[in-house]
Design a protein around this motif. Sequence first.
Motif, PDB file in Angstrom:
ATOM      1  N   GLY A  32       5.861  -2.150  -4.436  1.00  0.00           N
ATOM      2  CA  GLY A  32       5.025  -2.431  -3.067  1.00  0.00           C
ATOM      3  C   GLY A  32       3.925  -1.005  -3.214  1.00  0.00           C
ATOM      4  N   GLU A  33       2.900  -1.308  -4.292  1.00  0.00           N
ATOM      5  CA  GLU A  33       2.140  -0.236  -4.337  1.00  0.00           C
ATOM      6  C   GLU A  33       0.766  -0.634  -3.866  1.00  0.00           C
ATOM      7  N   HIS A  34      -0.028   0.169  -3.124  1.00  0.00           N
ATOM      8  CA  HIS A  34      -1.270  -0.009  -2.520  1.00  0.00           C
ATOM      9  C   HIS A  34      -1.034  -1.342  -1.549  1.00  0.00           C
ATOM     10  N   ASP A  36       0.749  -0.386   1.571  1.00  0.00           N
ATOM     11  CA  ASP A  36       1.020   0.049   2.941  1.00  0.00           C
ATOM     12  C   ASP A  36      -0.236   0.066   3.530  1.00  0.00           C
ATOM     13  N   TYR A  37      -1.521   0.548   3.188  1.00  0.00           N
ATOM     14  CA  TYR A  37      -2.733   0.374   3.824  1.00  0.00           C
ATOM     15  C   TYR A  37      -3.084  -0.978   4.074  1.00  0.00           C
ATOM     16  N   ASN A  38      -2.623  -2.006   3.426  1.00  0.00           N
ATOM     17  CA  ASN A  38      -2.894  -3.560   3.839  1.00  0.00           C
ATOM     18  C   ASN A  38      -1.789  -4.082   4.595  1.00  0.00           C
ATOM     19  N   GLN A 165      -7.707   8.860   2.739  1.00  0.00           N
ATOM     20  CA  GLN A 165      -7.414   7.921   3.705  1.00  0.00           C
ATOM     21  C   GLN A 165      -6.119   7.167   3.267  1.00  0.00           C
ATOM     22  N   CYS A 166      -5.321   8.037   2.947  1.00  0.00           N
ATOM     23  CA  CYS A 166      -3.833   7.382   2.294  1.00  0.00           C
ATOM     24  C   CYS A 166      -3.232   6.494   3.495  1.00  0.00           C
ATOM     25  N   GLY A 167      -2.221   5.736   3.007  1.00  0.00           N
ATOM     26  CA  GLY A 167      -1.421   5.069   3.905  1.00  0.00           C
ATOM     27  C   GLY A 167      -0.356   5.765   4.489  1.00  0.00           C
ATOM     28  N   ILE A 168       0.638   5.156   5.272  1.00  0.00           N
ATOM     29  CA  ILE A 168       1.827   5.799   5.775  1.00  0.00           C
ATOM     30  C   ILE A 168       2.965   6.174   5.016  1.00  0.00           C
ATOM     31  N   MET A 169       3.096   5.341   3.907  1.00  0.00           N
ATOM     32  CA  MET A 169       4.369   5.417   2.926  1.00  0.00           C
ATOM     33  C   MET A 169       5.022   6.732   2.536  1.00  0.00           C
ATOM     34  N   ASP A 170       4.027   7.565   2.158  1.00  0.00           N
ATOM     35  CA  ASP A 170       4.652   8.983   1.672  1.00  0.00           C
ATOM     36  C   ASP A 170       5.231   9.655   2.649  1.00  0.00           C
ATOM     37  N   GLU A 219     -11.634   6.328  -6.014  1.00  0.00           N
ATOM     38  CA  GLU A 219     -11.078   4.992  -6.261  1.00  0.00           C
ATOM     39  C   GLU A 219     -10.230   4.172  -5.028  1.00  0.00           C
ATOM     40  N   TYR A 220      -9.408   5.196  -4.686  1.00  0.00           N
ATOM     41  CA  TYR A 220      -8.649   4.901  -3.819  1.00  0.00           C
ATOM     42  C   TYR A 220      -9.218   4.332  -2.516  1.00  0.00           C
ATOM     43  N   ASN A 221     -10.204   5.026  -1.819  1.00  0.00           N
ATOM     44  CA  ASN A 221     -10.887   4.842  -0.796  1.00  0.00           C
ATOM     45  C   ASN A 221     -11.725   3.585  -0.942  1.00  0.00           C
ATOM     46  N   MET A 333       3.547   4.452 -10.832  1.00  0.00           N
ATOM     47  CA  MET A 333       3.981   4.573  -9.345  1.00  0.00           C
ATOM     48  C   MET A 333       3.120   5.355  -8.597  1.00  0.00           C
ATOM     49  N   GLY A 334       2.758   4.870  -7.318  1.00  0.00           N
ATOM     50  CA  GLY A 334       1.918   5.844  -6.509  1.00  0.00           C
ATOM     51  C   GLY A 334       0.424   5.243  -6.661  1.00  0.00           C
ATOM     52  N   GLY A 335      -0.643   6.090  -6.365  1.00  0.00           N
ATOM     53  CA  GLY A 335      -1.875   5.782  -6.235  1.00  0.00           C
ATOM     54  C   GLY A 335      -2.386   5.566  -7.305  1.00  0.00           C
TER      55      GLY A 335
HETATM   56  C1  GLA Z   1      -0.656   7.016  -2.450  1.00  0.00           C
HETATM   57  C2  GLA Z   1      -1.007   7.110  -0.994  1.00  0.00           C
HETATM   58  C3  GLA Z   1       0.165   6.064  -0.265  1.00  0.00           C
HETATM   59  C4  GLA Z   1       0.098   4.813  -1.157  1.00  0.00           C
HETATM   60  C5  GLA Z   1       0.104   4.768  -2.652  1.00  0.00           C
HETATM   61  C6  GLA Z   1       0.057   3.529  -3.233  1.00  0.00           C
HETATM   62  O1  GLA Z   1       0.405   7.648  -2.719  1.00  0.00           O
HETATM   63  O2  GLA Z   1      -0.608   8.262  -0.333  1.00  0.00           O
HETATM   64  O3  GLA Z   1      -0.329   5.881   1.114  1.00  0.00           O
HETATM   65  O4  GLA Z   1      -1.147   3.817  -0.401  1.00  0.00           O
HETATM   66  O5  GLA Z   1      -0.823   5.889  -3.091  1.00  0.00           O
HETATM   67  O6  GLA Z   1       0.954   2.579  -3.153  1.00  0.00           O
END
Ligand code: GLA
Length: 383
Positions: A32-34, A36-38, A165-170, A219-221, A333-335
């Motif tokens: 479930g990568e990238h 969270d903000y979707n 602008q990270c999502g809430i997962m972490d 690239e994340y943004n 894994m991750g961003g």
């Molecule tokens: C980073 C962000 C998370 C999430 C991941 C990708 O870790 O902080 O909010 O978007 O990337 O899944």
Amino acid sequence: MVSTASLKALFEAEFGQSPLFFRSPARINLIGEHTDYNEGFVLPAGIDLYCTIAIAPSGSNECTLVACDLEERVSFDAHADIKSEAFWANYILGVRRAFRKRGINLPGVNAVIRSEVPVGAGLSSSAALESVFAYAFNELFSCGLSKIELTKIAQESENEFIGLQCGIMDMFASIHAQENKAIKLDCRSLSFDYIPLALGQNKLLLFDTMVKHELASSEYNTRREECNAVVSCLQNLGHPVQSLRGVDMTMLSAIQSNINPVLFKRAKYVVEENSRLNSFAEAVSKNDWHEAGTILYQSHEGLKNEYEVSCTELDMLVDAVRGMDGVWGARMMGGGFGGCTLNLVEESKVDAIVDQVNGLYLKSFGLKPKHYIAGTCNGASAF
Ligand code: GLA
């Protein structure tokens, strides 16, 4: 783990008072990568690498923070709303600001911080730092905020103060984690279930590329904007969707000719990753490691070819283990653009896998990757 005795001694020598102790862990994300903000689903777990603090009210309007790993000390006014020159202190200033926005003016504190979470490895060292302070402030000053609110505070620090602008997962994982469980989090409603992480004779093995490419945050943004662009396009065509969470492949295929092919593949990845998460959770619940591993590889392919957030080092690590004895599956894994790969492997084969991967990585990049066997743990707590 950081010894409480050494942290206590440091705190007492520094401040001449007795502290309380709190810690919050790093996180992994099974799949479930990238998403969270979707507003999609994620499947993270806490792992036993902690950001630990010794903390006490300073009894004044002064905050003094000591980062013992960095040998840095920072002081600021308890009500300060400006950035510190010490980058790490801003995560804490951002948390204090988010409390202030909720009408809570936190008094001054003294704190000593020690973190085992490697920075830049994609294990969310910053979320662990924000989470432990949000949790500690809430306890120390009896603010009565829920864990969900503390999670939002930690995310706000990152989004509004740090500017990522990270999502809430972490931070959700760092605060809510439970030992031997993964969290299946619905990032739209923030409702969640704990999924037993009974891996049988298997382990989650992480390989750290030891790189973090510059591209990561820009690239994340950009990915966020690309996903939003697809949602806007769907809305303009009359679909009542708020996010890619509400989109399926039928809807997406119907607008394929209306959107740029790059946007199409970004959205396709997100839609498929959400459904992969459910298939992965089901495979784990049935002890179907072959299927679980296959889904991890599929996730990696999507991240590499469609979402395009992988990099040479991550791809090499995933390709290296493909077909290796004892490996069920692997993915970045991750961003992305560096950090770790997550590998589902047979416990008895760990040493052989590590030896082979180390040799191959060294040959390709002149570096020995670090590896971790991820043991799950509980989220933010006093101890
Ligand atoms: C980073 C962000 C998370 C999430 C991941 C990708 O870790 O902080 O909010 O978007 O990337 O899944």
